[in-house]
Design an enzyme around this catalytic site. Sequence first.
Site, PDB file in Angstrom:
ATOM      1  N   THR A  25       4.774  -1.676 -11.419  1.00 49.28           N
ATOM      2  CA  THR A  25       5.892  -2.487 -11.887  1.00 49.28           C
ATOM      3  C   THR A  25       5.443  -3.896 -12.228  1.00 49.28           C
ATOM      4  O   THR A  25       6.063  -4.571 -13.049  1.00 49.28           O
ATOM      5  CB  THR A  25       7.006  -2.504 -10.831  1.00 49.28           C
ATOM      6  OG1 THR A  25       7.368  -1.150 -10.528  1.00 49.28           O
ATOM      7  CG2 THR A  25       8.238  -3.239 -11.332  1.00 49.28           C
ATOM      8  N   TYR A  69      -0.483   6.118  -2.755  1.00 51.33           N
ATOM      9  CA  TYR A  69       0.605   6.155  -3.729  1.00 51.33           C
ATOM     10  C   TYR A  69       0.503   7.468  -4.489  1.00 51.33           C
ATOM     11  O   TYR A  69      -0.407   7.675  -5.294  1.00 51.33           O
ATOM     12  CB  TYR A  69       0.479   4.950  -4.659  1.00 51.33           C
ATOM     13  CG  TYR A  69       1.585   4.756  -5.671  1.00 51.33           C
ATOM     14  CD1 TYR A  69       2.758   5.496  -5.643  1.00 51.33           C
ATOM     15  CD2 TYR A  69       1.448   3.803  -6.673  1.00 51.33           C
ATOM     16  CE1 TYR A  69       3.758   5.297  -6.579  1.00 51.33           C
ATOM     17  CE2 TYR A  69       2.439   3.586  -7.612  1.00 51.33           C
ATOM     18  CZ  TYR A  69       3.589   4.333  -7.560  1.00 51.33           C
ATOM     19  OH  TYR A  69       4.572   4.136  -8.490  1.00 51.33           O
ATOM     20  N   LYS A  87       3.346   5.946  -0.221  1.00 48.25           N
ATOM     21  CA  LYS A  87       4.477   5.700  -1.110  1.00 48.25           C
ATOM     22  C   LYS A  87       4.673   6.984  -1.902  1.00 48.25           C
ATOM     23  O   LYS A  87       3.834   7.370  -2.716  1.00 48.25           O
ATOM     24  CB  LYS A  87       4.208   4.523  -2.050  1.00 48.25           C
ATOM     25  CG  LYS A  87       5.343   4.302  -3.062  1.00 48.25           C
ATOM     26  CD  LYS A  87       4.998   3.230  -4.087  1.00 48.25           C
ATOM     27  CE  LYS A  87       6.104   3.124  -5.132  1.00 48.25           C
ATOM     28  NZ  LYS A  87       5.776   2.140  -6.196  1.00 48.25           N
ATOM     29  N   VAL A 115       9.786   1.523  -1.230  1.00 49.15           N
ATOM     30  CA  VAL A 115       9.122   0.606  -2.154  1.00 49.15           C
ATOM     31  C   VAL A 115       9.951   0.675  -3.426  1.00 49.15           C
ATOM     32  O   VAL A 115       9.897   1.654  -4.169  1.00 49.15           O
ATOM     33  CB  VAL A 115       7.660   0.982  -2.412  1.00 49.15           C
ATOM     34  CG1 VAL A 115       7.020  -0.034  -3.356  1.00 49.15           C
ATOM     35  CG2 VAL A 115       6.877   1.064  -1.110  1.00 49.15           C
TER      36      VAL A 115
END
Length: 301
Positions: A54, A142, A170, A210
């Site tokens: 992001t 992740y 995540k 998250v």
Amino acid sequence: MGSMTTPDLLFGTNITAMVTPMRPDGAISEPGLTSLVDHLLTTRADGIVVAGTTGEAPTLNDAETARLIRAVKAQTGDRARVIAGVGTYDTAATVHRARVAEAAGADALLLVCPYYSKPTQAGIVAHCLAVADATGLPVMLYDIPGRTGTPMTAATLTELAAHPRIRAVKDAKGDLFEAMTVLSRTSLAYYCGIDELNLPYLASGATGVVSVVGNVAADRVADLIQSVRDGDLATARALQTGLNPLIDAIMRTSQGAIMAKAALAQLGIIPHATVRLPLVESPPEHIERLTAVLPALAVPA
């Protein structure tokens, strides 16, 4: 880092995947960064991912990433954990980024599964272990096969959980049954990485989230997390329902970073919604959807 240190203390619970504010010329906006971090702290984010997806990490160079980490850590102090996104498809480059992040003052690392090259599960394990061995920082894996092309299997996550610095996942895969299976087999903490699924993940034992939407509404996300922890699922459902129109506008139009920046600019938190190519700013029809839902964030007088 003691073996009894909890994931809450290592990473936080209400983690925002922070955008990187930029000027119209594409350079990092220092005033925008200061304003955004202040906003995140005020709205109760206790973890901030810097230079993640992001944050447009693929377009940031090492110097920019280190500058972002130092600036955010200096501003947050001990009020929030600073988690540096370091993952690439090249193990040597990822190890280098991890060391840059540690030297810049990051509290933890976010390590995405290597993308594009589509390694085997054995390659994923070797990659993650090499990065975990490179610094003294705790690591959050992740898992986002929609972007990387390759999932981290339950067996891979279970194997990686044996490393003392690999402490969390995540999960942006969205396989809740697999997440619960890994939770039952390991000490890994799970963090939901899909805003649409925050409630079911939290109700199933996730430590936190998250969140991309947390850029705009971290306070509402904090209330959702606390409601689940309190066992108040009726309130949690109401909070998730209230967030859904904003989640839809940010996550289900063009792209999360683009729309989160558009929302922050509309709210006056950052001065510009600039993104770097290959991302482009939101078209009018997406802005209209966003404009329609932002008033609901206003706190009643």
